[in-house]
Design a protein around this motif. Structure first.
Motif, PDB file in Angstrom:
ATOM      1  N   LEU A 223     116.116  22.711 -73.486  1.00  0.00           N
ATOM      2  CA  LEU A 223     117.132  22.184 -74.404  1.00  0.00           C
ATOM      3  C   LEU A 223     116.508  21.509 -75.618  1.00  0.00           C
ATOM      4  CD1 LEU A 223     119.563  20.612 -71.766  1.00  0.00           C
ATOM      5  CD2 LEU A 223     119.858  22.769 -72.997  1.00  0.00           C
TER       6      LEU A 223
ATOM      7  N   SER B  51     122.046  18.246 -65.243  1.00  0.00           N
ATOM      8  CA  SER B  51     121.302  18.969 -66.279  1.00  0.00           C
ATOM      9  C   SER B  51     120.016  18.240 -66.636  1.00  0.00           C
ATOM     10  CB  SER B  51     122.182  19.128 -67.526  1.00  0.00           C
ATOM     11  OG  SER B  51     121.467  19.709 -68.590  1.00  0.00           O
TER      12      SER B  51
ATOM     13  N   ARG C 287     116.145  23.113 -80.554  1.00  0.00           N
ATOM     14  CA  ARG C 287     116.202  24.361 -79.796  1.00  0.00           C
ATOM     15  C   ARG C 287     116.331  25.585 -80.690  1.00  0.00           C
ATOM     16  NH1 ARG C 287     117.743  26.525 -74.766  1.00  0.00           N
ATOM     17  NH2 ARG C 287     119.067  28.359 -74.928  1.00  0.00           N
TER      18      ARG C 287
ATOM     19  N   LEU D  49     121.429  24.302 -69.493  1.00  0.00           N
ATOM     20  CA  LEU D  49     122.360  24.610 -70.593  1.00  0.00           C
ATOM     21  C   LEU D  49     123.747  24.933 -70.053  1.00  0.00           C
ATOM     22  CD1 LEU D  49     122.994  25.117 -73.544  1.00  0.00           C
ATOM     23  CD2 LEU D  49     122.072  27.424 -73.297  1.00  0.00           C
TER      24      LEU D  49
ATOM     25  N   ARG E 202     119.025  30.962 -71.475  1.00  0.00           N
ATOM     26  CA  ARG E 202     120.188  30.160 -71.041  1.00  0.00           C
ATOM     27  C   ARG E 202     119.973  29.823 -69.585  1.00  0.00           C
ATOM     28  NH1 ARG E 202     124.482  34.265 -73.848  1.00  0.00           N
ATOM     29  NH2 ARG E 202     123.940  33.803 -75.998  1.00  0.00           N
TER      30      ARG E 202
ATOM     31  N   LEU F 192     124.683  25.741 -79.141  1.00  0.00           N
ATOM     32  CA  LEU F 192     123.593  25.709 -78.166  1.00  0.00           C
ATOM     33  C   LEU F 192     123.586  26.971 -77.309  1.00  0.00           C
ATOM     34  CD1 LEU F 192     123.627  22.022 -76.842  1.00  0.00           C
ATOM     35  CD2 LEU F 192     121.719  23.167 -77.968  1.00  0.00           C
ATOM     36  N   MET F 193     124.784  27.427 -76.953  1.00  0.00           N
ATOM     37  CA  MET F 193     124.897  28.597 -76.093  1.00  0.00           C
ATOM     38  C   MET F 193     124.581  29.889 -76.865  1.00  0.00           C
ATOM     39  SD  MET F 193     128.162  29.957 -73.890  1.00  0.00           S
ATOM     40  CE  MET F 193     129.136  30.261 -75.360  1.00  0.00           C
TER      41      MET F 193
END
Length: 741
Positions: free
Chosen positions: A234, A225, A107, A179, A175, A168-169
């Motif tokens: 992702l 998710s 990502r 996520l 987003r 990741l965030m």
């Protein structure tokens, strides 16, 4: 997710006997979703993170079954029996951590991203709080067993997972729901393990149902998710837009630094080891924050440099652009007089570059432009400037003493260099260039000098390409006249200034009228009669020829129908011959325009001749063949115009679906007088007749030329001997002419 959260509500609010079946149901539904989601949303190559999460889910389920079947593993305070389920929980955490790592690697939009430092700041703050309130009290408590202390270290694993989720965030990109579900799931996992450790360390009396509910949240949010279509984001690279730090991110970083510092200041001193670890964690937080500030400043400086470079350099070749070139020439001009310098500009345009893009695509075209930029740079001095100012247009600027002929010698070298094959991904590609040279001793403005070099380049193109031309003031007058002509031509069609004139085409064997060639004429109220030699090239370059050509085609077809009605049903059928410009031949709408005209007017297709020049076909013969074959399928007759002046290749003439070959007037001038062109005309007649084509000779002006052509077997002729191109009203005598005896 709605079903899962509903089941969690039943688990928390319902009677105790429903908790076990609800737990089993939530786990089963979660595992089914972990199978179905990736299969529906992701390619097989992108499913690795979810396979790892499925393995973690099975391990968690095994640990839960062991705890349910062996109550001793859940005893409080914990004993060695707790190691049995924990031996499955630990690899489950490792699988989740590895899954998050794979997602992050795929990502992440760029290596130079602040997400790493920001995530470490969050992780260090969580580690500080975990050490301070969970691990340190457990270690300092004399009544705790080693198993309770070991269990208190579990939140450290959650901290590591939080660091990955935070990256990741924070790593930019979109987003989306998938996520956010992972983020909330990781937070629930951290909270559940924290309460579990605090309870086992006898620090907090947390209800078992609360801890289990937080644990079951994983089996709701992570599978949800996987099911959501946004799970693709992702495992796909994300584009990061460089932007200022958001207020929320700034607040988080501020809290991350402030909270541990305040706690360290307020809490009383403990053991030396505890205080050293807390101090080390605080120091790391401060140092990371300092690194974050320095990194942000460096990124801002680099972004400013990149922005300035983008404003002054070409994105494809990284050469200076028009703005930087103009600034450089202006600086040179300021000191040219004092230092007796001559500023020279070479305006370089690649010949027929559009053919490269049309034949191989823009990627190969870009590849060629970069290769050309490299060769140009190799031929100049360090102080010279090589710029790209347009699609396939380059400019080289030189400053030198006026007695040196650097510009001319450089232009000669560049023509030779650019003529050498370029080794591209599609093989060797050969091109040529046209170069315009302009000079100044400092008086000319930079943009004027560029314009003059551009003007000289067009002179080189008009001289046959693959050459260079020097600018002189007479060229400026030509450009001014051309601009005036172009402006007058715009709107000429709408104002009714264009007209169609027709020239008779006669059958030599019978002296009967076979048809007419339609020719466009322009009479401007301001400029008077303008020769087609002057305005047709301008119409082609500007694209006006497409609309003008469509109008010519429609008017010619209507006029032929009107004449056919006058002649009556028993008369010899006539044709009308219409010229097709090169730009029309490239335009994909030509076939449709011809088909529409035939349908609208009802003109028989074989009564329409379309004339195409050799050069127009050869610019891109494969693309031309597609258009010509489609026109031939409509039933129209195709003619090669001005044959003999271009490539005149038997190999390509054999491939073209033509029915008529027109011999250019330059070959007809001296026939019948033992002229040098007679053998050429004989050869063309023999060759085309052998291929089954008919021949029209243009430019017949004398009886001697007509008789010689008839003796050689020429099929048809046109020229002033029979009549010039004229308005339809002046050609009625041809229409009403009786058939010769």
């Amino acid at each position: 997710m709605a079903i899962g959260l509903g089941l969690l509500a039943v688990f928390g609010l319902g009677p105790e006997w429903v908790q076990a079946p609800v737990s089993v149901l939530v786990m089963i539904l979660g595992m089914v979703a972990l199978y179905a989601g990736p299969r529906r949303n992701l390619r097989p190559a992108d499913r690795l993170p979810w396979r790892l999460i499925r393995v973690a889910g099975f391990l968690f389920i095994v640990a839960s079954v062991i705890r349910a079947l062996v109550p001793a593993t859940m005893a409080t305070p914990i004993t060695a029996m707790s190691l049995i389920p924990n031996s499955f929980v630990l690899p489950a955490y490792l699988c989740i951590g590895l899954a998050f790592t794979v997602m992050l690697r795929r990502r992440r939009a760029g290596e130079d991203d602040p997400a790493r430092i920001d995530a470490l700041l969050v992780g260090l703050a969580a580690a500080f709080l975990t050490w301070t309130f969970v691990i340190a009290p457990a270690i300092d408590s004399a009544g705790l067993t080693p198993f309770q202390i070991l269990d208190a270290l579990f939140p450290i694993i959650d901290v590591m997972l939080l660091v990955l989720v935070a990256q990741l965030m924070l790593a930019g990109g979109v987003r989306q729901p998938a996520l956010w579900m992972l983020i909330v799931a990781a937070a629930a996992m951290f909270a559940g393990d924290l309460l579990f450790s605090l309870r086992d360390a006898l620090i907090v009396d947390a209800p078992e149902a609360t801890i289990t509910a937080l644990f079951l949240t994983l089996f709701v949010l992570i599978p949800a998710s996987a099911l959501h279509p946004s799970s693709r984001s992702l495992v796909e690279p994300q584009q990061i837009a460089v932007r200022d730090m958001s207020h929320a991110r700034l607040v988080v970083i501020g809290l991350v630094v402030a909270v541990p510092t305040v706690i360290t200041s307020l809490m009383p001193l403990g053991s030396l080891a505890n205080d050293l670890i807390r101090a080390a964690l605080c120091a790391l937080l401060v140092l990371l924050t300092l690194a974050r500030v320095v990194r942000s400043n460096n990124q801002r400086v680099r972004a400013e440099r990149a922005t300035r470079r983008r404003a002054t350099h070409d994105a494809l070749t990284d050469l200076p652009n028009r703005e930087l070139l103009s600034d450089t020439v202006a600086r040179w001009a300021d000191r040219a007089t004092a230092e007796h310098l001559e500023i020279s500009l070479l305006f370089i345009d690649l010949d027929r570059f559009k053919m490269i893009n049309d034949h191989w695509g823009h990627q190969v075209g870009d590849e060629l432009l970069c290769a050309v930029a490299g060769r140009l740079g190799e031929q100049v001095r360090a102080e010279d400037v090589v710029a790209r100012i347009g699609g396939d247009e380059f400019v080289i600027a030189l400053a030198s003493p006026s007695h040196l002929r650097l510009a001319e010698s450089l232009a000669d070298r560049l023509l030779d260099e650019l003529a050498r094959p370029f080794e591209l991904s599609v093989g060797d590609v050969v091109i040529s260039a046209s170069i315009g040279v302009a000079k100044s001793t400092g008086g000319a403005h930079a943009l004027e000098l560029i314009r003059d070099a551009d003007t000289a380049m067009y002179k080189a193109k008009g001289s046959g390409r693959n050459a260079y031309a020097m600018f002189d003031t007479s060229l400026r007058e030509l450009v001014r006249d051309r601009v005036k002509l172009e402006q007058a031509l715009r709107g000429a069609l709408e104002r009714g200034e264009l007209a169609v004139h027709f020239q008779p085409i006669v059958d030599l064997a019978t002296e009967e009228l076979d048809g007419f060639e339609a020719l466009m004429r322009w009479h401007s109220p301001e400029l008077g009669f303008v020769s087609p030699i002057e305005f047709i090239p301008i119409a082609e370059e500007t694209g006006m020829i497409e609309e003008m050509g469509a109008w010519l085609l429609r008017e010619s077809a209507r006029q032929l129908l009107a004449w056919s009605g006058i002649r009556g049903p028993g008369a010899r059928p006539l044709h009308v011959s219409v010229n097709v410009a090169v730009r029309q031949l490239r335009d994909g709408s030509l076939v449709k325009n011809v088909d529409d005209v035939l349908r609208e007017t009802g003109l028989p297709p074989d009564a329409l001749w379309l004339e195409i020049t050799e050069s127009g076909v050869m610019e891109d013969i494969e693309a031309a063949l597609l258009t010509l074959n489609a026109l031939h399928a409509l039933g129209v007759t195709l003619c090669i115009d001005d044959f003999g002046t271009g490539y005149s290749s038997l190999s390509y003439l054999h491939r073209l679906p033509v029915g008529i070959v027109k011999i250019d007037r330059s070959f007809v001038d001296d026939v019948g007088q033992a002229g040098t062109n007679e053998p050429i005309v004989r050869a063309v007649l023999a060759m085309t007749h052998a291929m089954g084509h008919r021949v029209v000779a243009e430019g017949v002006e004398t009886e001697l030329q007509r008789d010689w052509l008839r003796d050689q077997g020429c099929d048809m002729v046109q020229g002033w001997f029979y009549g010039k191109a004229d308005r339809p009203a002046n050609l009625t005598h041809w229409i009403e002419r009786p058939v010769p005896a």
